[in-house]
Enzyme design. Structure first.
Site, mmCIF file in Angstrom:
data_model
loop_
_atom_site.group_PDB
_atom_site.id
_atom_site.type_symbol
_atom_site.label_atom_id
_atom_site.label_comp_id
_atom_site.label_asym_id
_atom_site.label_seq_id
_atom_site.Cartn_x
_atom_site.Cartn_y
_atom_site.Cartn_z
ATOM 1 N N SER A 1 -23.657 -27.944 0.752
ATOM 2 C CA SER A 1 -23.496 -26.908 -0.127
ATOM 3 C C SER A 1 -22.078 -26.500 -0.677
ATOM 4 C CB SER A 1 -23.630 -25.600 0.723
ATOM 5 O OG SER A 1 -23.758 -24.491 -0.066
ATOM 6 N N SER A 2 -21.999 -26.201 -2.026
ATOM 7 C CA SER A 2 -20.794 -26.232 -2.690
ATOM 8 C C SER A 2 -20.377 -24.748 -2.376
ATOM 9 C CB SER A 2 -20.977 -26.405 -4.118
ATOM 10 O OG SER A 2 -21.980 -25.515 -5.143
ATOM 11 N N HIS B 1 -33.071 -17.320 1.102
ATOM 12 C CA HIS B 1 -33.759 -17.127 -0.089
ATOM 13 C C HIS B 1 -35.576 -16.994 -0.194
ATOM 14 C CE1 HIS B 1 -29.628 -18.780 -1.543
ATOM 15 N NE2 HIS B 1 -29.483 -17.480 -1.378
ATOM 16 N N CYS C 1 -48.896 -4.784 -5.557
ATOM 17 C CA CYS C 1 -49.734 -4.426 -4.135
ATOM 18 C C CYS C 1 -48.918 -5.003 -3.064
ATOM 19 C CB CYS C 1 -51.171 -4.583 -4.249
ATOM 20 S SG CYS C 1 -51.769 -6.221 -4.091
#
Length: 284
Positions: free
Chosen positions: A225-226, A125, A136
């Site tokens: 982490s779920s 991420h 730009c």
């Protein structure tokens, strides 16, 4: 012994047996960083506040939403940027340095794996340490943007706010309305942190690199982490399809538990240092 430590003690030997002698890859989530003081989107306190994360499409389209984001992010960044790696981050780095962990895939944007000494890190991420221009494409360090934000909004750090996930903070609307967001130094265009917001896709090259890492592994270790978000869950599916055993360390339930060979319901900082020590990669 804390209650969350008991299951880890009971199953640590099973975890050691599962990963010993295998090429290991880790997939980490927000639960790996909560012990560093960074809240997650699905933890008990976050659910209590019932906040909704900013959507990527809305951020790109709306100057008002960008103003709200940056007004809160100025406060969140001050504490977020001071976070330090915890025992879980350091244990993963030691496993890599000991040749037992090929690399890791993280859903986090805090950079704490790099700070702990991990070298092969795929940031699904992105990272909050950089900011890009939506017009730009110019890139600027987040620390430099922070300095400009504070110069344009003197006294802002005196406002009280609750720290929220990903360097954000909860701030009343009346404060947001008087905030001056920063433009791009090159073209005066709008700025966006170089992270994948909710509703946006992870760049294909990043996904491919992560799949390649999983495909080359002999075991996948899911940490903190779920797996509620598909961007991480897909790697558990990939491992299961390839017959690669999956072990999970997560405080609370996790999506795809039925696909794992082992699940330890505990904090990562309680389990990973013991795992590293058992595999001969203890702290020096």
């Amino acid at each position: 012994m804390l209650p969350s430590e008991a299951p880890a003690a009971d199953r640590l030997d099973d975890l050691v047996a599962l990963v010993r002698g295998r090429r290991l890859v880790a997939l980490t989530g927000a639960g790996c960083s909560t012990e560093s003081g960074i809240p997650d989107y699905r933890g008990p306190e976050t659910r209590r506040r019932a906040r909704n994360p900013i959507q990527g499409r809305e951020f790109s389209r709306s100057a008002e939403i960008r103003q709200r984001y940056w007004a809160r992010a100025v406060l969140g960044w001050e504490r977020f940027s001071r976070a330090e790696p915890n025992p879980a981050h350091r244990a993963l780095a030691r496993l890599e340095q000991g040749g037992l962990l090929d690399g890791l895939i993280t859903q986090n944007v805090d950079g704490l794996h790099h700070a702990a000494g991990s070298r092969r890190v795929i940031e699904l991420h992105g990272t909050l340490s950089e900011v890009g221009c939506l017009a730009c494409g110019a890139v600027e360090p987040r620390a430099a943007v922070q300095a400009r934000l504070l110069a344009r909004n003197p006294g802002w750090l005196r406002l009280a706010a609750d720290l929220a996930p990903d360097g954000d903070a909860d701030l009343p609307a009346e404060h947001v309305a008087r905030f001056h967001a920063p433009p791009c130094l090159r073209c005066d265009g709008p700025l966006k942190p170089r992270v994948v917001f909710f509703g946006e896709n992870v760049p294909r090259p990043v996904v491919d690199a992560a799949f390649a890492l999983v495909d080359a592994a002999d075991a996948l270790l899911v940490v903190g982490s779920s797996l509620a978000v598909y961007s991480g869950y897909r790697f558990v599916l990939r491992a299961a399809e390839r017959g690669i055993p999956v072990a999970m360390i997560n405080l609370g339930s996790a999506r795809g538990e039925e696909l794992s060979a082992l699940k330890i319901d505990a904090m990562a900082g309680h389990v990973l240092p013991r795992l590293a020590e058992a595999l001969g990669c203890g702290a020096r």
